[in-house]
Motif scaffolding. Structure first.
Motif, short mmCIF file in Angstrom:
data_model
loop_
_atom_site.label_atom_id
_atom_site.label_comp_id
_atom_site.label_asym_id
_atom_site.label_seq_id
_atom_site.Cartn_x
_atom_site.Cartn_y
_atom_site.Cartn_z
N GLN A 14 -10.63 3.45 -0.53
CA GLN A 14 -11.87 3.14 0.01
C GLN A 14 -12.03 2.40 0.69
N ASN A 15 -11.37 1.15 1.28
CA ASN A 15 -11.33 0.96 2.87
C ASN A 15 -11.07 1.59 4.00
N LYS A 16 -10.37 2.74 3.64
CA LYS A 16 -9.40 3.35 5.34
C LYS A 16 -8.27 3.00 5.18
N ALA A 17 -7.37 2.33 4.28
CA ALA A 17 -5.89 2.09 4.61
C ALA A 17 -5.26 3.59 4.51
N GLU A 18 -4.21 3.73 4.86
CA GLU A 18 -3.54 4.90 5.71
C GLU A 18 -2.07 5.33 4.62
N ALA A 19 -1.73 6.03 4.26
CA ALA A 19 -0.41 6.65 3.85
C ALA A 19 -0.09 4.95 2.96
N ILE A 20 -0.21 5.33 1.94
CA ILE A 20 -0.97 4.15 0.75
C ILE A 20 0.39 4.89 -0.27
N GLU A 21 1.73 3.79 -0.43
CA GLU A 21 2.76 4.23 -1.51
C GLU A 21 3.24 3.28 -2.13
N ALA A 38 0.43 -0.05 2.17
CA ALA A 38 -0.39 0.46 2.58
C ALA A 38 -0.17 0.17 4.06
N SER A 39 -0.38 1.45 5.51
CA SER A 39 -0.83 1.22 6.56
C SER A 39 -1.54 0.49 6.96
N SER A 40 -2.24 -0.08 7.98
CA SER A 40 -4.08 -0.24 8.10
C SER A 40 -4.05 0.04 9.89
#
Length: 109
Positions: A14-21, A38-40
Motif C-alpha cells: 500500500q505504501n509503494k514498496a516494490e518486488a515484495i517477496e 521489499a525494495s524501496s
C-alpha cells in the motif's frame, strides 16, 4: 500464509514498496521462520516504509531490533525478519538467492 505476513506485505504494498517477496523458512536451519524482502524507491522511501510498518504493526508486534541505514533497513520481529532495501543494495547483496537455497534445503529435509 499467516495473517501477520499478509499484514506486513499489505502495508508495504500500500505504501509503494516494490518486488515484495516472502520466504517461508519455518522448520529449516535459519534463525527466523519467515523473511520478507521489499525494495524501496530511494533512501527516503526506505525510512518512510519503516515508519509505516511501525504505525501499522504496533502494538500487536514487538520490534526486537531495527538496523537502519538509508539503503537497507532490517527489522527483527523475532520469528519474522523484514528487509527493506534500495534496488541497488538489493541487487548487490542478492538475499533472494541465499534465502532460496535455505528454503530448498528445508524442502528436501
Amino acid at each position: 500464509m499467516n495473517a501477520r505476513i499478509e499484514k506486513i506485505s499489505q502495508i508495504l504494498d500500500q505504501n509503494k514498496a516494490e518486488a515484495i517477496e516472502v520466504f517461508d523458512l519455518k522448520g529449516g536451519d535459519y534463525f527466523a521462520d519467515y523473511v520478507v524482502i521489499a525494495s524501496s524507491l530511494n533512501e527516503r522511501h526506505t525510512f518512510a516504509l519503516l515508519d509505516y510498518l511501525k504505525k501499522g504493526l504496533k502494538p500487536e508486534e514487538q520490534f526486537l531490533g531495527v538496523d537502519e541505514s538509508g539503503d537497507w533497513i532490517a527489522v527483527d520481529l523475532g520469528d519474522i525478519l523484514i528487509h527493506i532495501l534500495t534496488p541497488q543494495y538489493r541487487s548487490k547483496y542478492d538475499l533472494e538467492t541465499f534465502l532460496s537455497e535455505i528454503a530448498a534445503r528445508k524442502a528436501k529435509a
